[in-house]
Scaffold this motif. Structure first.
Motif, PDB file in Angstrom:
ATOM      1  N   PHE A   1       0.824  -1.017  -0.059  1.00  0.00           N
ATOM      2  CA  PHE A   1       0.032   0.092  -0.162  1.00  0.00           C
ATOM      3  C   PHE A   1       1.086   1.345   0.094  1.00  0.00           C
ATOM      4  N   GLY A   2       1.135   1.954  -1.150  1.00  0.00           N
ATOM      5  CA  GLY A   2       2.012   3.059  -1.265  1.00  0.00           C
ATOM      6  C   GLY A   2       3.395   2.524  -0.723  1.00  0.00           C
ATOM      7  N   GLY A   3       3.797   3.190   0.325  1.00  0.00           N
ATOM      8  CA  GLY A   3       5.328   2.977   0.892  1.00  0.00           C
ATOM      9  C   GLY A   3       5.210   1.580   1.628  1.00  0.00           C
ATOM     10  N   ILE A   4       4.114   0.949   2.058  1.00  0.00           N
ATOM     11  CA  ILE A   4       3.952  -0.066   2.968  1.00  0.00           C
ATOM     12  C   ILE A   4       4.087  -1.324   2.348  1.00  0.00           C
ATOM     13  N   GLN A   5       4.811  -2.221   2.476  1.00  0.00           N
ATOM     14  CA  GLN A   5       4.757  -3.534   2.122  1.00  0.00           C
ATOM     15  C   GLN A   5       3.963  -4.471   3.057  1.00  0.00           C
ATOM     16  N   ALA A   6       2.670  -4.388   2.988  1.00  0.00           N
ATOM     17  CA  ALA A   6       1.927  -5.197   4.002  1.00  0.00           C
ATOM     18  C   ALA A   6       2.106  -6.941   4.215  1.00  0.00           C
TER      19      ALA A   6
ATOM     20  N   HIS B   1       5.632 -12.218  10.118  1.00  0.00           N
ATOM     21  CA  HIS B   1       6.220 -11.166  10.598  1.00  0.00           C
ATOM     22  C   HIS B   1       6.756  -9.984   9.479  1.00  0.00           C
ATOM     23  N   GLN B   2       6.272  -8.956   9.547  1.00  0.00           N
ATOM     24  CA  GLN B   2       6.472  -7.961   8.535  1.00  0.00           C
ATOM     25  C   GLN B   2       6.285  -8.920   7.021  1.00  0.00           C
ATOM     26  N   GLY B   3       5.123  -9.337   6.967  1.00  0.00           N
ATOM     27  CA  GLY B   3       4.378  -9.697   5.879  1.00  0.00           C
ATOM     28  C   GLY B   3       5.269 -10.972   5.278  1.00  0.00           C
ATOM     29  N   GLU B   4       6.052 -11.702   6.135  1.00  0.00           N
ATOM     30  CA  GLU B   4       6.703 -12.912   5.892  1.00  0.00           C
ATOM     31  C   GLU B   4       6.497 -13.875   6.737  1.00  0.00           C
ATOM     32  N   VAL B   5       6.389 -15.204   6.424  1.00  0.00           N
ATOM     33  CA  VAL B   5       6.426 -16.407   7.410  1.00  0.00           C
ATOM     34  C   VAL B   5       7.790 -16.161   7.813  1.00  0.00           C
ATOM     35  N   LEU B   6       7.582 -16.235   9.278  1.00  0.00           N
ATOM     36  CA  LEU B   6       8.825 -16.113  10.003  1.00  0.00           C
ATOM     37  C   LEU B   6       9.025 -17.669  10.491  1.00  0.00           C
ATOM     38  N   ALA B   7       7.861 -18.282  10.993  1.00  0.00           N
ATOM     39  CA  ALA B   7       8.138 -19.650  11.561  1.00  0.00           C
ATOM     40  C   ALA B   7       6.791 -20.370  11.315  1.00  0.00           C
TER      41      ALA B   7
END
Ligand SMILES: Nc1ncnc2c1ncn2[C@@H]1O[C@H](COP(=O)(O)OP(=O)(O)O)[C@@H](O)[C@H]1O
Ligand SMILES: [Mg+2]
Lengths: 446, 284
Positions: free
Chosen positions: B40-45, B254-260
């Motif tokens: 969204f704009g600058g945010i990588q959701a 976490h921050q749009g990624e799967v952390l675990a």
């Protein structure tokens, strides 16, 4: 309790819950009382105004009541149709006048005689009426199809543009008369388009398509009867014929109300209301919201076309492109907002109040003032007019300012309403969208 | 470890019968999300989220605020289209489908911020949900010939609606305008609607927020029961006790990624997860 009142209540319940629900008989009764009271009030007001005006016998009073009734019925139909689109589904149609024109002109072109001043296909009138309804429905669907995929406001813009295009095409030189596949057709352009005789004329006269003066010489059995009754009330043939037409118009108006109540109380209507409240919710529950919106929009437009047909067939029966100006759309919105969008009874109330008080009221008032005050002065400006009461009246009620006065009244009423009752007179009265009653579990039907 | 394996592991550990006729017949994942991205704009959701959900499981989706959980739901259910990546449901690629089509395919979601239809009654909200209602088609709604069948179906659905409302303790409010409900009641209404659609898989976005603890327990038991009957759940929940007790496997975003991802016990002791939560919160 007398049998009659039991029957009446059953009838009312059927009206409100057409699919056999056991719900709100009280609501239906109070609706009927409200509408009935309103009608009595309007008739009383217009009778008084007719008596105070240039009194010309009972027939004249009846005829004036007929005029206001016709307008009321037309606006009730239009408000109900618009309520389906705007009140139920939240679809903003700013092209009401255009869809009405489509219906009326299609009917005319299908059923006008091939050798008439404006030539048509000469098909039976019923084909014309059904064709007009279908054409308005189809155009509704075609307009909605591209616009509904986009944001909500696009529909408003597209319909507004559409209605103007229709109006300009209808009155254009090119459309006034043309030939398709050897068949002469036309809209009459800027001129009026004489319509074939309406069903009431066909019922009354042997030669219904002749001018009235000639037609009355050869009445049918029904026509004979009507002319005799007309004599008793001192009505002219055309007045009596119009009254009969308007009375018969109650049947389609009742059908409109029944149809729209049925839609509103059905699961279909439930989805429409969900779409209006939150389209994403309806979609997330699997409802194909586009299909619902297009169907609803098309049906609403078809009904507007039909209302226009039934309106224009009345009396002499001629179409004029001036009838379908954009202000007509605005009027229908005012009627709906007055009554309370979202409620079918509200649409009926709005139609009555708008057509009687705001549309026809000023005209009737003008007749009263013309009769009772010396308004021959007719000054040109408001400054001159403020010299005294009579010149002021004369100025305000001259033919040119009566239109303006009507708009001022409209504005005042709207502002007042927005302040005091933004939901409209009956906006709080939204029935439950369910075909069986919902709130109490114990009251299961047998 | 894949989601499928972990579910089987749980079932064995808890001594449940591993009857394959239970649950959906597909052996593979019912939902597979691959490299999903949305900015969204600058945010990588959502930034390359990849995970799978096994049929019949209650999979937990956790992560700190703003991790992209709700946006992931939006991407799966067609509220937004992903910038890139794929969503596969029950063997069908549903990437970019409109929400209504996704729902009809059998994947229904609830919203984190309840979207009750405020002007309609609680009962109407619930009655709206069931799919394939005859009276939702135009002609059956209008023509007298269908009257009996439409009314009969309405009566059946009303009966089911009452059961659902009773279960969720909303039956006293059936005639109430949904807009008049409290926050917790709205979440329950949201849940009631989703349950009424009887989908194959349900995505729940913090369904228990604001619901009293007794009812919450009852709801969790019901989820467990439904999942035993083959329903699949993907559950976003902030209460770690709930997640640890009821979800298996657990996916951490976490921050749009799967952390675990993995069984709750492993997640609980995962260093990176603890770090993401800035220490300790997971162990609540
Ligand atoms: N419609 C939107 N417009 C702009 N930013 C958004 C939008 N939706 C979510 N975001 C942003 O995307 C990020 C992820 O949000 P969200 O998916 O709601 O997180 P979570 O549900 O895990 O708390 C947040 O930084 C949020 O501010
Ligand atoms: Mg969220």
């Amino acid at each position: 309790m007398s049998r009659l009142s039991v029957w009446l209540r059953r009838g009312l319940r059927a009206l409100r819950h057409p699919l056999g629900g056991d719900g709100d008989a009280d609501g239906a009764r109070s609706d009927l009382v409200l509408v009935g009271g309103l009608v009595v009030g309007v008739y009383a007001l217009f009778t008084v105004m007719a008596l105070l005006g240039p009194f010309d016998g009972v027939g004249n009073v009846l005829s004036q009541l007929e005029t206001v009734t016709l307008l009321v019925l037309v606006y009730v139909m239009l408000a109900l149709a618009l309520n389906l689109q705007w009140g139920y589904a939240g679809l903003l149609n700013l092209g009401v006048a255009g869809f009405m024109a489509i219906g009326a002109y299609t009917m005319a072109m299908l059923s006008a005689a091939p050798d008439a001043t404006v030539p048509g296909l000469g098909l039976p009138l019923v084909v014309g009426i059904v064709g007009g309804f279908l054409a308005a429905t189809l155009f509704g669907a075609l307009t909605a199809l591209p616009a509904i995929r986009l944001r909500a406001d696009y529909l408003a813009i597209v319909t507004l543009a559409f209605s103007e295009i229709i109006r300009l095409v209808v009155r254009s030189e090119a459309a006034s008369e043309f030939t398709i596949a050897g068949q002469r057709l036309g809209t009459g352009g800027a001129n009026t388009f004489p319509l074939p005789p309406n069903p009431v004329k066909v019922l009354l006269y042997e030669n219904p398509s002749e001018p009235l003066v000639a037609a009355v010489d050869s009445p049918t059995v029904a026509g004979d009867l009507m002319l005799e009754i007309a004599d008793v009330f001192n009505l002219s043939a055309s007045q009596a014929e119009n009254i009969l037409y308007t009375l018969l118009l109650l049947i389609p108006v009742g059908a409109f109300y029944l149809l729209l109540t049925r839609i509103g109380n059905s699961p279909f209507g439930r989805v429409l209301r969900a779409i209006r409240e939150d389209e994403l919710v309806a979609g997330s529950l699997g409802k194909n919201t586009r299909r619902f919106k297009i169907t609803t929009f098309a049906v609403g437009c078809g009904l507007m076309g039909l209302a226009a047909i039934l309106w224009q067939l009345q009396g002499q029966g001629r179409l004029s492109p001036g009838t379908f100006e954009p202000e007509l759309t605005f009027f229908v919105f005012v009627a709906l907002i007055l009554g309370g969008s979202g409620s079918n009874t509200g649409s009926v109330v709005g139609g009555i109040v708008f057509a009687a008080v705001l549309l026809e009221g000023p005209r009737a008032l003008k007749r009263v003032v013309d009769e009772n005050f010396d308004v021959s002065a007719d000054p040109d400006t408001i400054i001159e007019a403020s010299q005294g009461v009579e010149p002021l009246f004369a100025y305000l009620l001259s033919d040119s300012s009566i239109e303006a006065l009507r708009f001022i009244m409209l504005g005042v009423v709207l502002v007042y309403l927005m302040q005091r009752q933004p939901q409209g007179l009956l906006g709080h009265r939204r029935g439950q969208a369910a075909t069986v009653s919902l709130p109490t579990r114990e009251e299961e039907e047998p | 470890m894949t989601a499928t394996q972990s579910t089987e592991a749980t079932r064995e550990r808890e001594g449940e019968s591993d009857d394959p006729s239970e649950g959906t017949t597909t052996a593979g994942p019912i939902l597979a999300v691959e490299q999903l991205r949305k900015g969204f704009g600058g945010i990588q959701a959502v930034d390359g989220a990849t995970f799978e959900v096994a049929p019949g499981s209650i999979t937990g989706l956790i992560g700190p605020n703003g991790a992209g959980k709700s946006t992931t739901f939006d991407l799966i259910t067609g509220v937004y289209s992903p910038d890139s990546g794929r969503v596969r449901f029950d063997g069908t690629d549903i990437t970019g489908w409109r929400p209504d089509r996704v729902a009809r395919r059998g994947l229904v979601r609830s919203f984190q911020i309840a979207r009750e239809l405020a002007g309609m009654t609680v009962m109407e909200n619930v009655m709206l949900a069931p799919p394939d209602q005859l009276g939702e088609r135009f002609w059956p709604a209008v023509l007298p010939g269908f009257r009996g069948r439409v009314a009969e179906q309405e009566r059946e659905l009303r009966e089911r609606a009452w059961e659902t409302l009773e279960f969720l303790e909303l039956d006293d409010l059936a005639g109430e305008r949904a807009g008049a409900l409290s926050g917790g009641q709205r979440k329950l209404l949201e849940l009631a609607r989703v349950l009424m659609t009887e989908p194959e898989m349900i995505l729940l976005d913090e369904p228990m927020a604001g619901v009293n603890p007794t009812l919450e327990r009852k709801l969790l038991d019901r989820l467990q029961e439904l999942s035993d009957h083959g329903y699949t759940f993907l559950l976003v929940e902030h209460d770690m006790d709930v997640v640890m007790e009821h979800c298996d496997p657990v996916i951490v975003l976490h921050q749009g990624e799967v952390l675990a991802q993995g069984p709750p016990a492993a997640i609980k002791s995962n260093e990176r997860v603890l770090e993401a939560y800035l220490g300790g919160e997971v162990e609540a």
